[in-house]
Design an enzyme around this catalytic site. Structure first.
Site, PDB file in Angstrom:
ATOM      1  N   LYS A  54       0.827  -1.209   0.000  1.00 18.72           N
ATOM      2  CA  LYS A  54       0.000   0.000   0.000  1.00 18.72           C
ATOM      3  C   LYS A  54       0.862   1.260   0.000  1.00 18.72           C
ATOM      4  CE  LYS A  54      -3.782  -2.375   2.313  1.00 18.72           C
ATOM      5  NZ  LYS A  54      -4.452  -2.615   3.603  1.00 18.72           N
ATOM      6  N   HIS A 103       0.944  -7.655  17.487  1.00 19.68           N
ATOM      7  CA  HIS A 103      -0.156  -8.617  17.483  1.00 19.68           C
ATOM      8  C   HIS A 103      -0.598  -8.907  18.907  1.00 19.68           C
ATOM      9  CE1 HIS A 103       2.817 -11.897  18.162  1.00 19.68           C
ATOM     10  NE2 HIS A 103       3.467 -11.418  17.127  1.00 19.68           N
TER      11      HIS A 103
END
Length: 116
Positions: A54, A103
């Protein structure tokens, strides 16, 4: 100067199910060193690669295996780029790529900032 920013979030359970459902998917997305890590770390690396794509404008033709997430001596993640990804980085005159990965709670996130 910032020339690209990307972010991505992956549901670890969904990523794991996709790998189990589609034989060979892990080999297309992750390098052999990345595949040796825990499923949480594999999902984090996939999120990092998505965030990088991206930040690079999501051009077609880039290969997932042309970038690998590694850790330096202090444990900070960074990208080792080659091939199609390296060509895009050079074309955009990127001098530095910042990467942050996290995470927790069944999710993983990654943030990428590219500087010229």
């Amino acid at each position: 100067m910032i020339v690209g920013i990307g972010t991505d979030m992956v549901v670890i359970e969904r990523f794991s199910a996709a790998l189990n459902r589609q034989p060979g998917l892990a080999e297309r997305l992750l390098t052999s060193a990345e595949r040796e890590l825990s499923i949480e770390s594999q999902a984090a690396r996939f999120a990092a690669k998505e965030a990088l794509a991206k930040a690079l404008g999501s051009p077609g033709g880039m290969r997932w295996l042309d970038c690998e997430v590694r850790r330096n001596g202090q444990g900070q993640p960074y990208f080792d780029v080659r091939g199609t990804v390296e060509a895009r980085v050079k074309a955009m005159r990127i001098g530095r790529i910042h990467l942050s990965i996290s995470h927790d709670g069944g999710f993983t996130t990654a943030m990428v900032v590219c500087e010229s």
